[in-house]
Each structure stands twice: as structure tokens, then as C-alpha cells.
Design a protein around this motif. Structure first.
Motif, short mmCIF file in Angstrom:
data_model
loop_
_atom_site.label_atom_id
_atom_site.label_comp_id
_atom_site.label_asym_id
_atom_site.label_seq_id
_atom_site.Cartn_x
_atom_site.Cartn_y
_atom_site.Cartn_z
N ALA A 274 -26.99 -13.29 -13.89
CA ALA A 274 -27.61 -13.09 -15.20
C ALA A 274 -26.54 -12.87 -16.25
O ALA A 274 -26.60 -13.43 -17.35
CB ALA A 274 -28.57 -11.91 -15.15
N PRO B 85 -31.58 -13.19 -19.18
CA PRO B 85 -32.12 -11.96 -18.63
C PRO B 85 -32.32 -12.03 -17.11
O PRO B 85 -32.66 -13.10 -16.59
CB PRO B 85 -33.49 -11.83 -19.32
N VAL B 86 -32.09 -10.91 -16.44
CA VAL B 86 -32.31 -10.87 -14.98
C VAL B 86 -33.76 -11.20 -14.67
O VAL B 86 -34.05 -11.87 -13.67
CB VAL B 86 -32.05 -9.46 -14.41
N ALA B 87 -34.67 -10.73 -15.52
CA ALA B 87 -36.09 -10.95 -15.26
C ALA B 87 -36.41 -12.44 -15.18
O ALA B 87 -37.23 -12.87 -14.37
CB ALA B 87 -36.94 -10.29 -16.35
N GLU B 88 -35.72 -13.23 -15.98
CA GLU B 88 -35.98 -14.67 -15.98
C GLU B 88 -35.49 -15.30 -14.67
O GLU B 88 -36.18 -16.11 -14.06
CB GLU B 88 -35.28 -15.31 -17.19
N LYS C 7 -38.89 -12.43 -25.21
CA LYS C 7 -37.83 -13.42 -25.09
C LYS C 7 -37.53 -14.11 -26.42
O LYS C 7 -36.39 -14.27 -26.80
CB LYS C 7 -38.26 -14.47 -24.04
N VAL D 134 -34.66 -10.27 -25.80
CA VAL D 134 -34.29 -9.27 -24.80
C VAL D 134 -34.67 -9.79 -23.41
O VAL D 134 -33.84 -9.83 -22.50
CB VAL D 134 -34.98 -7.92 -25.09
N GLY D 135 -35.91 -10.20 -23.25
CA GLY D 135 -36.33 -10.77 -21.96
C GLY D 135 -36.37 -9.76 -20.83
O GLY D 135 -35.97 -10.05 -19.72
N ALA D 136 -36.85 -8.56 -21.13
CA ALA D 136 -36.89 -7.52 -20.10
C ALA D 136 -37.98 -7.80 -19.08
O ALA D 136 -37.90 -7.34 -17.95
CB ALA D 136 -37.13 -6.15 -20.74
N ILE D 137 -38.99 -8.55 -19.48
CA ILE D 137 -40.09 -8.86 -18.56
C ILE D 137 -40.27 -10.37 -18.46
O ILE D 137 -39.95 -11.11 -19.37
CB ILE D 137 -41.42 -8.22 -19.01
N ASP D 138 -40.78 -10.78 -17.33
CA ASP D 138 -41.06 -12.20 -17.13
C ASP D 138 -42.13 -12.32 -16.06
O ASP D 138 -42.52 -11.32 -15.44
CB ASP D 138 -39.78 -12.95 -16.71
N PRO E 11 -40.60 -6.45 -15.09
CA PRO E 11 -39.15 -6.56 -14.99
C PRO E 11 -38.74 -7.05 -13.60
O PRO E 11 -39.55 -7.02 -12.67
CB PRO E 11 -38.65 -5.12 -15.19
N ALA E 12 -37.50 -7.49 -13.47
CA ALA E 12 -37.00 -7.98 -12.19
C ALA E 12 -37.06 -6.89 -11.13
O ALA E 12 -36.93 -5.71 -11.42
CB ALA E 12 -35.56 -8.46 -12.35
N GLU F 1 -33.38 -3.43 -19.44
CA GLU F 1 -32.82 -3.58 -20.78
C GLU F 1 -33.84 -3.45 -21.90
O GLU F 1 -33.50 -3.62 -23.07
CB GLU F 1 -32.08 -4.92 -20.88
N ARG G 67 -27.13 -2.13 -19.20
CA ARG G 67 -28.41 -2.80 -19.32
C ARG G 67 -29.27 -2.49 -18.10
O ARG G 67 -30.44 -2.21 -18.19
CB ARG G 67 -28.20 -4.31 -19.41
#
Lengths: 175, 682
Positions: free
Chosen positions: A60, A66-69, B159, B164-168, B180-181, B190, B573
Motif C-alpha cells: 500500500a 489505501p490498504v483497504a483498497e 476515496k 483517504v480510503g480508510a474503508i472499502d 477497513p482492511a 488512517e 497511518r
């Protein structure tokens, strides 16, 4: 001979160093492009046999995303594994033809033989991982089982035990 | 020749004018097409399948993802379309836990609203029996995946708007969830807690963390004196929870309601905003005249501050050292109110009402505790306060207006402007103008900093000083500005950043509104608040002057620094992750190379690679371990020592090497090996 165990630790440490060097090489090879994420994940998985959490976090950072992606992509595709897999990955086909020919019986036999169950896919000694897949395209050989690169057709109770036993023997006997 | 293109929607012929999709035209025909996943400011996703219509020659299509074409004939209400839409909604309901009476969003839930509108009285589908854990760990936001309808609005806001993209999305098919991951909590990733995901969520899957019970407890405790501060943006939105139009200025009713609830003193965060203006503008003028640490960034927005700490630690020195108004108020209140109210400091409880989820996080930051006592004890959201009012059964709209208490409830219009994007800049300009020109400012409106654009640039001359300002809202725009600064393309002097589009009026803890013009209305409300007040310049606030005379002393002086300023440091992060490359059990010498974003960008991975090579090629693993293999040099990659501005950072045992390169790291390692060798020989 007392150094054998320590040597093993040593070898393992060197393997890990090499693996991580490889990860850096992979991202460099693909020029840190986000669009190559899936290819990068595939190659990283080839190195580790799965995708370790800290390596994904590193990716990432390296790919600036992002890690989530990345986690989203890694969990989307069945091909990617987030759990460490055994040295031998056994894939039992559960496509229609194999299912009809008793692939579930085969799975149950393997559960019993390797002391695994529906929630536990890998043996404690990290030797075997059992997975089911949908159709390997060899329906004529049903039920089909693949161990790493070797394909076995028409596998029954007796045959499956022989296959596993021969691997254990090759690995230096039952522990 | 007529080039105008037309579309026909339910028999109504409409001209096509730059609309990006059929849905926009359907809405232009005054048909409120149901959707979950369509937001004009986000990318088109086409997930909820509710905006379907029958388009002649194309069959049933989602209108959000279909571009309009000349001569298109669209029917939004055929039997088939209605049937499909209903089934799709029923399927969404089957995925939802339908715990409406206990849900924080039961009063303004889109799922409820659409279920009613489409006349669905029962869901025929069997419920899924999976129960997901609710994430309550973060100070700001509660995430309940059981209520999620997977519209993806939160994912795209995080995103696209905030970068930020903290969730996906996680997993796929029927196992899909959003989060989150690695199933982590929002507290450990993050997430900057801006709460835009909360604002975008059509249901109750993401909600502000309530703190109403803690506040009730303090109010019921007779030994405590509970004072409350209210942020500017709250007064133009709270009325929405009681049937008033967005943007209705209901300051008086809000204060009256809070008195009835039982707060002992009711103050205004705008008072502290006036203080912020004076401190921050003075800091800015000093920097500008010295030509130091420019551009100066505002630091009022806690989501922006966390964003900078995580992504741009090298710019932390450019942030104003001023605390945000909430925290200035807190530290000042704890300092002066015990004497004014004749109580013990321990018995003073400071509550704030904020339009913002990140403020909840800000109040709990370590820097804002003094002698183990928080400067701000509890942070209520706008909707949290409205719930307290509703619980008491207070008829908000019928209340006779009342006024804030003195001294900390007195503000100027400048302090109120903080609720809008551009407001901080305008307030600072009203101060800086008089300071730099020596003249009295008569026309107080600086219209060039107002507006809707994500990045607004203003050039102006105050006396002999030329200034270039940027007003930025949403973190994607902030990131763009930061990148410009990093490559040296910036000539700005002052940059105002607010994380939420439109500023605090559109914060994550405001009531969620489905009025298409709510933001404009709230923005207008703030400007009219300023107009209604007699004073418009922070420096004219008599109580602010008094506080300087009696408590703070000089502007920017020692006491002012102690109470009103703070410091910022780089922030990890992702919490606690180390890549144990060699995984040695008890290494005598540990080499840790930071591969966090900042160090990585400065070439940390190259150092890491060379160090690994150096160690393995020279067999340093065992050269150090004279007595056996367990004593070895171990190389690790770690994430962030939180001193990113001095990166790349390498740690060898307890020696931290800043601005490291391979040669430096190798030298320190050789020294350590030498020292260790000496020790062994003895």
C-alpha cells in the motif's frame, strides 16, 4: 550435529530476506503502478504462498494507495489467500461431474486423514492445505484432485490415502 | 438550424443541456427518482438498481449510468419498472437488520423513506442470519455493518472527496461488507474522522458516536457545574431536526432549550474563534513579515490536522500552532471559569456541541489534557443535542429565544463565520487589514474568499503587503495544494483548509438532510448571523480584549502560548506493524528501517535492500554471535517512528538515524558490531 536446528532457523531467516527482496523487486519491475496491482499480488503470492498482512501494508505504501483498497481486491478474488498455506495445496474439484462422482466423500476422507474440518484448512505442521474448487475441466477423470502441480483422477478412498502417505513419506515420515 | 437535443420523460419533452445522465433529466422533470447510490459529486456506481426506467429500444436501464441521447423516450413508471424497483428494494431490506425503533437514524433514513414511498409493507425474503460485530472503538464514528445496504456512498466519499480510503468493500457476493482492511476498527486506521461517510450514509450504518448519556450524567450530578460551548455551524442546522428549514438561524431557541436541559452556563465557541483570529492572524503577519514558514495553513479543522500528520508531516511546520476554537475554549474555560463561577476546577465540566465527528477525537488527544483533566470533557454532535432536546419533549420551534451567557458567550460576526468554508480567511482578513494598513476597515465583507469552488484563490494588497490566499475545502483539494507546495509550485501566503465540502456547516455530525439545497441554505444562514450582529471584527470583541488584559497578556505571548497554542507530530497511518524479515528470536543488534509512506518516498526501501544485502553477504548474522547463532543482526522493516519530517529514519538498537542513507546506517551498524565485539571479548 547439534547445529542442525539452528541452521534451520538460519536458512529460514535467509529465505525471508530473499522473499522480501523479491517483493521490492516486483514493485520495482512494475514501476510502482497501481494498475498492475493484481499482477503484483499474484507474484507476491507466488513468493509467500499467501499474502501476509504486513506485506500488503508495505505494498500500500509502495503503490501509494489505501490498504483497504488492496485488501478489497485481495479478498474479492478467490485466487488470493490471506492465510498461510501448507507446502502442499490440495484442490478437490467440486464441479457438477465430480460432485456427482462423490467429491464430497473425497473431501471427508481428507478431513479425516489430515485432521481438518470446514473451518480449518491447513494442518498444524503447515504441510497440507485443503481447498475445494469449481471444475478443473477434467470431468472425464471425476472425481479429480490436484496436489500442487500433480493431477490425480478417479480418486477413491484408498487412492487418496496412498497419495497422502507417499507425500508424508517423501517429507521424512509421519510426525 | 436547431441543434437542441431533446429527451422525452413520461411524455414530457425536455431539452438536454449538459446533463451527465438520464437521472439528472428525470429530476429536472420534477420526478424524485429513488436512489441510494447516486450523488452528483461522486462517481456513478449503479449499485442500488432503484433508479431504473424503461428506455425505448434499450429496455430497463439504470438512469444514473445512462448518458442522455437525442430522441430518447424514457418511461419511469411502467408496470415492469415498478415491479423491478420494488423487488430490488425488498432485496435490500432482506440484507438489513430492520431495527428501526432503536436506530440513531430512524428519523431520517432513506431506506425507511423509500420503503414507505414504494408502498412495501413486508419483505418476502428470508433474512440473512449473519450478525456482524459493531465497531464502537473509535471516538468519533460507530460502524454497524448489519444496517449497511452496500450502496458504497461512504467508500466513494472517503476515496474521492477526501482521498483517504480508510474503508472499502471487503469480500464479494453475499459475503460483501464495507470496512477497513483486516476487519480493523476505524480507531486503528488512517480514518481522519471527518464524518463525510456518516453524512453520505443513507441508513444508520455509520453514525456519530453519541455522548448524550455522559452529558446527562454530568447534568444530573449536583456537585458538577456543566458549561457548554456551541460551535457556529450548529445554530443554522439544529432547527432541521424540529421541522425548520435548513439554514434557519435558531440561536435563541437553541440557547433556551439548553437552559431547560440544565446546562449551567451557555457559551459560544465563536468567542474562542475570535481569539483564534487574533492569535492566528498575528502569527501569520509575523511569519509573512519575516518570510518564514510560509504558506501558513489554518489548523482549526481536526480532520485536516490528522490528515497532515499522516500524509504530509513535512508540512506540519506550516500549520498555524493555534489550537482550534473548541480547544482554545476548553483550556481557557478550565483556567478562568472556576474563579468566575466560584467553583473548584474538578467540579467544572466543559461540554461542546459540534457539527463535527472529528472534534470528538480532537478532544481526546493527549495534548489537550492538563493534569490528567481534559480541556473539553464531552463533545456532543448537533444531532446529539437535538436528541436531548427531543427526549425532554421541548417544543423547540415554540421556544422564546434566549441569549448566551457572558463573558464567553459574546462574539463578533467574524467568530461566527468559522462555520463556512472561507470564513476563517475572511475573519483573519478583517483583522489583518487593520493591522497592516493602520486604517479602520469599514466594508467588512471579503466576497473573494466566499463561494463554492473547491479551491478559491484571492490576491490582495493590504497596505504595502501583497497577499495570496487559498481557500480549500475537501481533503482531495487539500492534497492537490500540498502536492503543489511539495514540488515548490506554490506562492500562497495563507491557506485555509476545511475537510468537509462547504466547511463545518456540512460536518459529519450535522443532521443528515435530503434537501437538495441544504448546504447553500446553511451557508447563507451563517452569513446572515454575521450580518445580524453589531460587531464584525474579532479585535473589537470587548470580552476578548478583557481576557487579554486580565489573563493572557500579550497576543502571542507566553501565557497565550501556554493556553492557546499546541504542536503537531507525524502520526502512523496504521498502528503497530512490523515486517520481521529475518525473524531472529533474540537479536543482539536490531536494524529497523522505516518504510512508512514518507520514508518510503525518500528511498527507505533502497536502504533496506542494501542493508539486507550487507548483512547477508558479510554473514553479519553470526559474526556478532561469537558464542552461537542466536546472537545475530536482525533486519526489520517497520511502519513509522512518527518523526517523518526527518525521514528516512533507521533505528539500530536504540540509535535513531534521521535523514538516513545507506552509508550512515552501515557506519552505525559497524560501530555497534565493534562495540558488541569489545563487550564479548571482555
Amino acid at each position: 550435529m547439534e547445529n542442525t536446528l539452528l541452521d534451520e532457523v538460519f536458512i529460514e531467516a535467509n529465505v525471508k530476506t530473499r522473499q522480501f527482496e523479491k517483493v521490492i523487486e516486483i514493485v520495482e519491475k512494475y514501476k510502482f503502478q497501481k494498475s498492475r496491482l493484481i499482477t503484483i499480488l499474484q507474484e507476491v503470492q507466488e513468493e509467500y504462498r499467501y499474502l501476509p498482512q504486513e506485506v500488503l501494508t508495505f505494498l500500500a505504501t509502495a503503490l501509494d494507495m489505501p490498504v483497504a483498497e488492496i485488501y478489497g481486491v485481495a479478498t474479492f478474488y478467490a485466487h488470493f489467500s490471506l492465510e498461510a498455506k501448507g507446502k502442499y495445496v490440495i484442490k478437490v474439484c467440486n464441479g457438477t461431474a465430480c460432485h456427482v462422482k462423490g467429491s464430497m466423500k473425497l473431501v471427508n476422507a481428507l478431513f479425516k486423514k489430515l485432521k481438518l474440518n470446514e473451518n480449518k484448512h491447513t494442518t498444524d505442521d503447515m504441510m497440507f492445505t485443503l481447498e475445494t474448487v469449481s471444475c478443473l475441466g477434467a470431468c472425464g477423470l471425476a472425481p479429480v484432485m490436484v496436489v500442487n502441480e500433480s493431477i490425480y483422477g478417479q480418486v477413491g478412498d484408498k487412492k487418496v490415502n496412498e497419495i497422502i502417505d507417499s507425500i508424508i513419506e517423501a517429507e521424512g515420515g509421519a510426525k | 438550424m436547431d441543434n437542441q437535443k431533446y429527451i422525452t420523460i413520461d411524455g414530457i419533452k425536455l431539452p438536454i443541456e449538459n446533463e451527465r445522465n438520464v437521472l439528472e433529466l428525470v429530476r429536472k422533470a420534477d420526478i424524485e427518482m429513488p436512489t441510494f447510490c447516486y450523488h452528483s459529486e461522486l462517481s456513478v456506481y449503479g449499485a442500488c438498481r432503484l433508479c431504473v426506467a424503461d428506455i425505448e429500444g434499450m429496455g430497463i436501464q439504470t438512469t444514473c449510468s445512462t448518458p442522455p441521447r437525442d430522441g430518447m423516450i424514457v418511461s419511469t413508471n411502467t408496470a415492469e419498472v415498478r415491479q423491478i424497483r420494488k423487488v430490488n428494494l425488498e432485496l435490500l431490506l432482506a440484507n438489513h437488520d430492520i431495527s428501526c425503533p432503536t436506530c440513531a437514524r430512524s428519523n431520517n433514513c432513506k431506506l425507511q423513506d423509500l420503503t414507505r414511498r414504494l408502498g412495501i409493507t413486508k419483505s418476502r425474503f428470508k433474512k440473512t442470519d449473519k450478525v456482524h460485530p459493531v465497531d464502537r472503538k473509535s471516538r468519533s464514528i460507530i460502524h454497524d455493518p448489519n444496517k449497511c445496504v452496500l450502496c458504497g456512498d461512504c467508500v466513494r466519499v472517503c476515496k474521492e472527496i477526501q482521498t483517504v480510503g480508510a474503508i472499502d468493500f471487503v469480500q464479494r457476493g453475499s459475503n460483501t461488507t464495507v470496512g477497513p482492511a483486516y476487519g480493523k476498527s476505524l480507531a486503528d486506521v488512517e480514518c481522519v474522522y471527518c464524518g463525510q461517510c456518516v453524512r453520505a450514509c443513507p441508513v444508520g450504518a455509520l453514525t456519530p458516536r453519541p455522548e448524550t448519556e455522559e452529558v446527562w450524567k454530568a447534568i444530573h450530578d449536583k456537585t458538577k457545574t456543566v458549561v457548554v460551548q456551541v460551535a457556529p455551524a450548529v445554530r443554522v442546522a439544529i432547527g432541521e431536526e424540529f421541522g425548520l428549514e435548513p439554514g434557519t438561524v435558531s440561536t435563541g431557541q437553541m440557547v433556551a432549550a439548553m437552559k431547560r436541559i440544565g446546562f449551567d452556563q451557555i457559551y459560544d465557541t465563536s468567542f474562542a474563534a475570535d481569539l483564534t483570529v487574533i492569535e492566528e492572524a498575528t502569527e501569520f503577519i509575523t511569519r509573512k513579515l519575516k518570510g518564514e514558514k510560509l504558506p501558513q495553513f489554518t489548523s482549526c479543522c481536526p480532520a485536516w490536522v490528522k490528515f497532515t500528520e499522516q500524509y504530509y508531516p513535512e508540512l506540519l511546520g506550516n500549520l498555524s500552532t493555534c489550537k482550534s476554537p473548541q480547544q482554545m475554549f476548553g483550556s481557557l474555560a478550565k483556567e478562568i471559569l472556576p474563579a468566575i463561577l466560584k467553583i473548584r476546577k474538578e467540579d467544572l465540566v466543559v461540554v461542546s456541541v459540534m457539527p463535527c465527528t472529528a472534534k470528538k477525537f480532537e478532544a481526546k488527544r493527549d495534548e489537550f489534557y492538563k493534569d490528567e483533566m481534559a480541556d473539553v470533557d464531552h463533545v456532543l454532535s448537533t444531532e446529539g443535542l437535538s436528541k436531548m432536546i427531543a427526549e425532554m419533549g421541548i417544543q423547540f420551534a415554540k421556544l422564546a429565544p434566549e441569549s448566551f451567557d457572558l463573558p464567553l458567550g459574546f462574539k463578533t460576526g467574524a467568530g461566527v463565520l468559522f462555520g463556512n468554508s472561507g470564513g476563517v480567511s475572511e475573519a483573519v482578513l478583517r483583522f489583518a487589514y487593520e493591522k497592516l494598513t493602520g486604517e479602520t476597515l469599514s466594508k467588512v465583507d471579503f466576497k473573494m474568499v466566499r463561494g463554492k469552488e473547491g479551491i478559491r484563490i484571492a490576491d490582495l494588497e493590504l497596505g504595502k503587503v501583497k497577499l495570496k490566499l487559498a481557500v480549500v475545502h475537501s481533503l482531495a483539494n487539500a492534497r492537490q495544494i500540498c502536492e503543489e507546495i511539495k514540488i515548490g509550485n506554490s506562492e500562497y501566503d495563507l491557506i485555509e483548509v476545511m475537510a468537509c465540502p462547504g466547511g463545518c456547516v456540512n460536518g459529519g455530525a450535522q443532521p443528515v438532510s435530503f434537501d437538495p439545497d441544504y448546504l447553500e441554505k446553511r451557508t447563507k444562514g451563517i452569513y446572515s448571523c454575521d450580518k445580524q450582529l453589531q460587531l464584525h471584527k474579532s479585535q473589537e470583541n470587548p470580552y476578548v480584549k478583557e481576557v487579554y488584559q486580565q489573563v493572557l497578556g500579550e497576543v502571542g505571548g507566553h501565557k497565550a502560548h501556554e493556553l492557546l497554542h499546541t504542536h503537531f507530530t507525524g502520526r502512523q497511518r496504521i498502528k503497530n506493524q512490523t515486517i520481521n524479515i529475518r525473524n531472529t528470536q533474540h537479536p543482539k543488534i536490531e536494524v529497523c528501517v522505516c518504510v512508512g509512506t514518507n520514508c518510503y518516498n525518500k528511498g527507505a526501501h533502497k536502504i533496506l535492500k542494501k542493508m539486507m544485502k550487507y548483512v547477508s553477504e558479510n554473514k553479519l548474522e553470526d559474526r556478532v554471535g561469537f558464542e552461537g547463532h542466536e546472537d545475530m543482526v536482525d533486519v526489520k522493516a517497520t511502519f513509522c517512528f512518527e518523526c517523518c519530517e526527518r525521514g528516512p529514519v533507521v533505528r539500530i538498537n536504540n540509535k535513531i538515524i534521521e535523514h538516513a542513507d545507506y552509508a550512515k546506517a552501515k557506519e552505525v551498524l559497524d560501530q555497534e558490531i565493534f562495540v558488541y565485539g569489545e563487550l564479548m571479548e571482555k
